[in-house]
Design a protein around this motif. Sequence first.
Motif, PDB file in Angstrom:
ATOM      1  N   SER A  29       1.216 -13.913  -2.123  1.00 33.80           N
ATOM      2  CA  SER A  29       1.825 -13.537  -0.842  1.00 33.80           C
ATOM      3  C   SER A  29       3.190 -14.158  -0.581  1.00 33.80           C
ATOM      4  CB  SER A  29       0.866 -13.864   0.310  1.00 33.80           C
ATOM      5  OG  SER A  29      -0.342 -13.163   0.135  1.00 33.80           O
ATOM      6  N   MET A  30       4.039 -14.194  -1.603  1.00 32.91           N
ATOM      7  CA  MET A  30       5.419 -14.611  -1.351  1.00 32.91           C
ATOM      8  C   MET A  30       6.127 -13.449  -0.682  1.00 32.91           C
ATOM      9  SD  MET A  30       7.380 -17.054  -4.045  1.00 32.91           S
ATOM     10  CE  MET A  30       8.959 -16.401  -3.672  1.00 32.91           C
ATOM     11  N   ARG A  31       6.687 -13.715   0.481  1.00 28.91           N
ATOM     12  CA  ARG A  31       7.332 -12.649   1.256  1.00 28.91           C
ATOM     13  C   ARG A  31       8.482 -13.240   2.047  1.00 28.91           C
ATOM     14  NH1 ARG A  31       7.043  -6.944   1.801  1.00 28.91           N
ATOM     15  NH2 ARG A  31       7.796  -6.423   3.863  1.00 28.91           N
ATOM     16  N   THR A  32       9.612 -12.548   2.046  1.00 25.22           N
ATOM     17  CA  THR A  32      10.761 -12.911   2.866  1.00 25.22           C
ATOM     18  C   THR A  32      10.920 -11.834   3.922  1.00 25.22           C
ATOM     19  OG1 THR A  32      11.857 -14.016   1.021  1.00 25.22           O
ATOM     20  CG2 THR A  32      13.255 -13.336   2.851  1.00 25.22           C
ATOM     21  N   ALA A  33      11.163 -12.238   5.168  1.00 25.31           N
ATOM     22  CA  ALA A  33      11.403 -11.266   6.240  1.00 25.31           C
ATOM     23  C   ALA A  33      12.600 -10.391   5.857  1.00 25.31           C
ATOM     24  CB  ALA A  33      11.661 -11.991   7.553  1.00 25.31           C
ATOM     25  N   SER A  34      12.490  -9.102   6.106  1.00 25.78           N
ATOM     26  CA  SER A  34      13.518  -8.163   5.654  1.00 25.78           C
ATOM     27  C   SER A  34      14.906  -8.508   6.195  1.00 25.78           C
ATOM     28  CB  SER A  34      13.137  -6.725   6.015  1.00 25.78           C
ATOM     29  OG  SER A  34      12.907  -6.603   7.401  1.00 25.78           O
ATOM     30  N   LEU A  88       0.819  -1.216   0.000  1.00 22.47           N
ATOM     31  CA  LEU A  88       0.000   0.000   0.000  1.00 22.47           C
ATOM     32  C   LEU A  88       0.851   1.264   0.000  1.00 22.47           C
ATOM     33  CD1 LEU A  88      -2.800  -1.190   2.427  1.00 22.47           C
ATOM     34  CD2 LEU A  88      -3.066  -0.641  -0.009  1.00 22.47           C
ATOM     35  N   ALA A  89       2.064   1.193   0.527  1.00 25.02           N
ATOM     36  CA  ALA A  89       2.967   2.343   0.517  1.00 25.02           C
ATOM     37  C   ALA A  89       3.615   2.548  -0.851  1.00 25.02           C
ATOM     38  CB  ALA A  89       4.055   2.163   1.577  1.00 25.02           C
ATOM     39  N   ILE A  90       3.716   1.469  -1.638  1.00 24.85           N
ATOM     40  CA  ILE A  90       4.424   1.508  -2.922  1.00 24.85           C
ATOM     41  C   ILE A  90       3.469   1.707  -4.092  1.00 24.85           C
ATOM     42  CG2 ILE A  90       5.805   0.097  -4.518  1.00 24.85           C
ATOM     43  CD1 ILE A  90       6.957  -1.233  -1.930  1.00 24.85           C
ATOM     44  N   SER A  91       2.317   1.065  -4.044  1.00 25.46           N
ATOM     45  CA  SER A  91       1.380   1.057  -5.168  1.00 25.46           C
ATOM     46  C   SER A  91       0.053   1.674  -4.761  1.00 25.46           C
ATOM     47  CB  SER A  91       1.131  -0.393  -5.617  1.00 25.46           C
ATOM     48  OG  SER A  91       2.331  -1.029  -5.959  1.00 25.46           O
ATOM     49  N   PRO A  92      -0.687   2.222  -5.730  1.00 27.87           N
ATOM     50  CA  PRO A  92      -2.033   2.713  -5.413  1.00 27.87           C
ATOM     51  C   PRO A  92      -2.897   1.570  -4.880  1.00 27.87           C
ATOM     52  CG  PRO A  92      -1.358   3.386  -7.628  1.00 27.87           C
ATOM     53  CD  PRO A  92      -0.329   2.417  -7.135  1.00 27.87           C
ATOM     54  N   ALA A  93      -3.794   1.876  -3.981  1.00 25.39           N
ATOM     55  CA  ALA A  93      -4.618   0.844  -3.336  1.00 25.39           C
ATOM     56  C   ALA A  93      -5.341  -0.043  -4.351  1.00 25.39           C
ATOM     57  CB  ALA A  93      -5.614   1.480  -2.379  1.00 25.39           C
ATOM     58  N   ALA A  94      -5.829   0.527  -5.447  1.00 24.80           N
ATOM     59  CA  ALA A  94      -6.546  -0.261  -6.447  1.00 24.80           C
ATOM     60  C   ALA A  94      -5.634  -1.253  -7.169  1.00 24.80           C
ATOM     61  CB  ALA A  94      -7.209   0.667  -7.464  1.00 24.80           C
ATOM     62  N   SER A  95      -4.310  -1.056  -7.044  1.00 26.73           N
ATOM     63  CA  SER A  95      -3.339  -1.932  -7.709  1.00 26.73           C
ATOM     64  C   SER A  95      -2.698  -2.931  -6.752  1.00 26.73           C
ATOM     65  CB  SER A  95      -2.253  -1.089  -8.366  1.00 26.73           C
ATOM     66  OG  SER A  95      -2.802  -0.250  -9.349  1.00 26.73           O
ATOM     67  N   VAL A  96      -3.161  -2.971  -5.510  1.00 25.96           N
ATOM     68  CA  VAL A  96      -2.619  -3.905  -4.516  1.00 25.96           C
ATOM     69  C   VAL A  96      -3.508  -5.143  -4.495  1.00 25.96           C
ATOM     70  CG1 VAL A  96      -2.139  -4.285  -2.068  1.00 25.96           C
ATOM     71  CG2 VAL A  96      -1.551  -2.102  -3.141  1.00 25.96           C
ATOM     72  N   HIS A  97      -2.892  -6.294  -4.773  1.00 28.13           N
ATOM     73  CA  HIS A  97      -3.656  -7.540  -4.865  1.00 28.13           C
ATOM     74  C   HIS A  97      -3.214  -8.566  -3.823  1.00 28.13           C
ATOM     75  CE1 HIS A  97      -5.322  -5.915  -8.524  1.00 28.13           C
ATOM     76  NE2 HIS A  97      -4.095  -5.659  -8.933  1.00 28.13           N
ATOM     77  N   ALA A  98      -2.507  -8.129  -2.796  1.00 27.73           N
ATOM     78  CA  ALA A  98      -2.093  -9.032  -1.720  1.00 27.73           C
ATOM     79  C   ALA A  98      -3.333  -9.480  -0.955  1.00 27.73           C
ATOM     80  CB  ALA A  98      -1.118  -8.321  -0.785  1.00 27.73           C
ATOM     81  N   LEU A  99      -3.318 -10.730  -0.515  1.00 30.64           N
ATOM     82  CA  LEU A  99      -4.459 -11.264   0.224  1.00 30.64           C
ATOM     83  C   LEU A  99      -4.435 -10.803   1.670  1.00 30.64           C
ATOM     84  CD1 LEU A  99      -4.497 -14.964  -1.071  1.00 30.64           C
ATOM     85  CD2 LEU A  99      -5.831 -13.012  -1.895  1.00 30.64           C
ATOM     86  N   ASP A 100      -5.597 -10.438   2.188  1.00 29.23           N
ATOM     87  CA  ASP A 100      -5.699 -10.081   3.595  1.00 29.23           C
ATOM     88  C   ASP A 100      -5.914 -11.343   4.427  1.00 29.23           C
ATOM     89  OD1 ASP A 100      -8.398 -10.806   3.375  1.00 29.23           O
ATOM     90  OD2 ASP A 100      -9.100  -8.743   3.342  1.00 29.23           O
ATOM     91  N   ARG A 101      -6.025 -11.163   5.723  1.00 26.71           N
ATOM     92  CA  ARG A 101      -6.152 -12.289   6.655  1.00 26.71           C
ATOM     93  C   ARG A 101      -7.329 -13.207   6.312  1.00 26.71           C
ATOM     94  NH1 ARG A 101      -4.789 -11.530  12.775  1.00 26.71           N
ATOM     95  NH2 ARG A 101      -4.935 -13.675  13.445  1.00 26.71           N
ATOM     96  N   PHE A 138       2.154  -9.181 -14.960  1.00 28.89           N
ATOM     97  CA  PHE A 138       1.587 -10.518 -14.913  1.00 28.89           C
ATOM     98  C   PHE A 138       2.589 -11.478 -15.530  1.00 28.89           C
ATOM     99  CE2 PHE A 138      -1.781  -7.379 -15.217  1.00 28.89           C
ATOM    100  CZ  PHE A 138      -2.501  -7.664 -14.074  1.00 28.89           C
ATOM    101  N   MET A 139       2.776 -12.616 -14.880  1.00 27.99           N
ATOM    102  CA  MET A 139       3.745 -13.606 -15.338  1.00 27.99           C
ATOM    103  C   MET A 139       3.122 -14.993 -15.198  1.00 27.99           C
ATOM    104  SD  MET A 139       7.185 -12.023 -13.576  1.00 27.99           S
ATOM    105  CE  MET A 139       8.358 -12.704 -14.753  1.00 27.99           C
ATOM    106  N   THR A 198       2.771  -9.291  -9.898  1.00 25.59           N
ATOM    107  CA  THR A 198       3.709  -8.558  -9.057  1.00 25.59           C
ATOM    108  C   THR A 198       3.718  -7.109  -9.514  1.00 25.59           C
ATOM    109  OG1 THR A 198       5.920  -8.599  -8.075  1.00 25.59           O
ATOM    110  CG2 THR A 198       5.771  -9.067 -10.443  1.00 25.59           C
ATOM    111  N   GLY A 199       4.412  -6.278  -8.789  1.00 21.00           N
ATOM    112  CA  GLY A 199       4.430  -4.861  -9.112  1.00 21.00           C
ATOM    113  C   GLY A 199       5.452  -4.502 -10.176  1.00 21.00           C
ATOM    114  N   THR A 200       5.309  -3.300 -10.701  1.00 23.70           N
ATOM    115  CA  THR A 200       6.220  -2.796 -11.722  1.00 23.70           C
ATOM    116  C   THR A 200       7.302  -1.890 -11.137  1.00 23.70           C
ATOM    117  OG1 THR A 200       4.746  -0.926 -12.173  1.00 23.70           O
ATOM    118  CG2 THR A 200       4.470  -2.897 -13.540  1.00 23.70           C
TER     119      THR A 200
END
Length: 164
Positions: free
Chosen positions: A75-80, A25-38, A146-147, A111-113
Amino acid sequence: MRIELEAPISEDVYGLLGEHLKDMLAISPAASVHALDRHAMSTSDVTLWSVRDSGALLGCGALKELAPDTGEIKSMRTASAVRGRGVGVRMLIHLLETARNRGYTRLNLETGTEEFFAPARRLYKRHGFRECAPFGDYRPDPHSRFMAIDLSTEDSQASTRREC
């Protein structure tokens, strides 16, 4: 490092997914965020795994079934603190193998651009993913890339074996 099924999903994984959503949400506009919520992560068509080392959460990744022969990486994510140490590679290989075992012939992702997503795009390309048109309910979006990978080819299996 061990990859474990997250069912039920633990609080530390929800925390990492919350961090993921916050970054998106900090990087992309909200309408472009497709991460799954809880809630969306707990539906029957989504399977989530964690990567752990001595119990410490290193990352996570999920598969969403779109059709009996098609899946989507979510939701592929690695801890920073552990980025660049192979956590994402291990998870991606696990997701590819699981997709093949489920009989998927195609695996998609969005994924994002933005530059933030460049390491992820390079990882996916190294493992045989190629850019494609929007799939499922997605629509063209300048903030989305999209890939997809064709899992029915021997070439896609060879790229996974080289990394193992």
